[in-house]
Design a protein around this motif. Structure first.
Motif: not given
Length: 71
Positions: A20, A34-35, A38, A41-42, A56, A59-60, A63
Motif C-alpha cells: 500500500i 482517493v489515496e 485508502c 480506511e486501511a 473496502a 473506500i468504494q 470514492t
C-alpha cells in the motif's frame, strides 16, 4: 459457504502495508484525495476497527461520493 476470515500474520500484514505504501500511481488532486481515503480506511483495518470488507466498502462509498461531487 464458509466465509471465515482469519487475522493476517505479521508477515502478511507487513507485506500488505509495504504494498500500500509503495503505490505511487495516484498523481492529481482527486487521486490524492482517493489515496487519503485508502490510507484512512486501511489504517482503521490495521488497527482492528474495521474488517477488510468494511474498509473496502467504505473506500468504494467515499470514492464514489468524491467523484460525484467533482463531476
Amino acid at each position: 459457504m464458509d466465509k471465515t476470515l482469519y487475522p493476517l500474520t505479521q508477515a502478511e500484514r507487513n507485506e500488505l502495508e509495504r504494498y500500500i505504501l509503495s503505490c505511487d500511481t495516484l498523481m492529481n488532486s482527486m487521486n490524492y484525495d482517493v489515496e487519503n481515503i485508502c490510507f484512512e480506511e486501511a489504517d482503521a483495518f490495521f488497527h482492528g476497527e474495521k474488517t477488510a470488507e468494511e474498509a473496502a466498502e467504505m473506500i468504494q462509498n467515499r470514492t464514489s461520493i468524491l467523484v460525484s461531487e467533482r463531476n
